[in-house]
Design a protein around this motif. Structure first.
Motif, PDB file in Angstrom:
ATOM      1  N   GLY A  83      -4.020  -3.835  -6.639  1.00  0.00           N
ATOM      2  CA  GLY A  83      -4.020  -2.466  -6.147  1.00  0.00           C
ATOM      3  C   GLY A  83      -5.429  -1.928  -6.005  1.00  0.00           C
ATOM      4  N   ASP A  94      -4.868   2.883   0.213  1.00  0.00           N
ATOM      5  CA  ASP A  94      -4.532   2.743  -1.202  1.00  0.00           C
ATOM      6  C   ASP A  94      -3.086   2.310  -1.418  1.00  0.00           C
ATOM      7  OD1 ASP A  94      -7.132   3.412  -1.834  1.00  0.00           O
ATOM      8  OD2 ASP A  94      -6.663   5.450  -2.472  1.00  0.00           O
ATOM      9  N   TYR A  98      -5.619  -7.615   0.710  1.00  0.00           N
ATOM     10  CA  TYR A  98      -4.610  -6.973  -0.131  1.00  0.00           C
ATOM     11  C   TYR A  98      -3.898  -7.987  -1.026  1.00  0.00           C
ATOM     12  CZ  TYR A  98      -4.855  -2.432   2.310  1.00  0.00           C
ATOM     13  OH  TYR A  98      -5.238  -1.227   2.812  1.00  0.00           O
ATOM     14  N   VAL A 109      -0.771  -1.634   5.766  1.00  0.00           N
ATOM     15  CA  VAL A 109      -1.614  -2.211   6.813  1.00  0.00           C
ATOM     16  C   VAL A 109      -1.383  -1.526   8.154  1.00  0.00           C
ATOM     17  CG1 VAL A 109      -2.213  -4.322   8.074  1.00  0.00           C
ATOM     18  CG2 VAL A 109      -1.739  -4.432   5.617  1.00  0.00           C
ATOM     19  N   TYR A 140     -10.413  -1.005  -8.294  1.00  0.00           N
ATOM     20  CA  TYR A 140      -9.595  -2.146  -7.875  1.00  0.00           C
ATOM     21  C   TYR A 140      -8.841  -2.650  -9.094  1.00  0.00           C
ATOM     22  CZ  TYR A 140     -12.342  -2.234  -3.631  1.00  0.00           C
ATOM     23  OH  TYR A 140     -12.943  -1.890  -2.443  1.00  0.00           O
ATOM     24  N   LYS A 150      -1.734   0.148   0.440  1.00  0.00           N
ATOM     25  CA  LYS A 150      -1.716  -1.183   1.064  1.00  0.00           C
ATOM     26  C   LYS A 150      -0.796  -1.186   2.288  1.00  0.00           C
ATOM     27  CE  LYS A 150      -1.951  -4.653  -2.062  1.00  0.00           C
ATOM     28  NZ  LYS A 150      -1.763  -5.435  -3.290  1.00  0.00           N
ATOM     29  N   THR A 171      -4.754  -7.884   5.415  1.00  0.00           N
ATOM     30  CA  THR A 171      -3.575  -8.458   4.751  1.00  0.00           C
ATOM     31  C   THR A 171      -4.008  -9.483   3.698  1.00  0.00           C
ATOM     32  OG1 THR A 171      -2.186  -8.065   6.687  1.00  0.00           O
ATOM     33  CG2 THR A 171      -1.437  -9.751   5.124  1.00  0.00           C
TER      34      THR A 171
END
Length: 122
Positions: A57, A13, A52, A17, A80, A15, A49
């Motif tokens: 978000g 959540d 995202y 990675v 989302y 982001k 990646t």
């Protein structure tokens, strides 16, 4: 010892990675909805990646968790946030298989993201 699922979804959540990837085995197979499965952390890193970048978000609310031997099944309400500011909620299920070292070596996401990327209606 299995990875901490709740902490992993906090990284997802956010982001984050690299935080997410730390939970995956090097030889992981990762499939998101009906996309072609990705194999190995490098492919997953690029795929996550890119995904995202396509959204502003996301937020997962876990509504179910079942663990059977090396398998974990999860159910979520996922919201989302689109780049236009709209928020779309979709249901999601995830099936994880854990390798002997606890990291995830098979990760399958079942959801329909078409509402997230559909044109906004007024």
């Amino acid at each position: 010892m299995r990875c901490n699922i709740e902490a992993m979804f906090t990284d997802i959540d956010a982001k984050n990675v690299q935080g997410f990837l730390s939970n995956l085995a090097d030889n992981v197979v990762f499939q998101f909805a009906n996309a072609t499965p990705m194999k190995g952390k490098r492919e997953v890193e690029q795929g996550v990646t890119d995904f995202y970048a396509s959204i502003a978000g996301l937020n997962h609310e876990m509504t179910g968790k079942w663990e059977i031997d090396e398998t974990t099944v999860l159910r979520f309400r996922t919201v989302y946030t689109r780049h236009d500011g709209g928020a779309i909620e979709v249901p999601c299920s995830v099936i994880l298989h854990h390798a002997e070292d606890g990291r995830i070596d098979d990760y399958r996401i079942y959801t329909d993201l078409s509402p997230v990327f559909a044109p906004q209606t007024h």
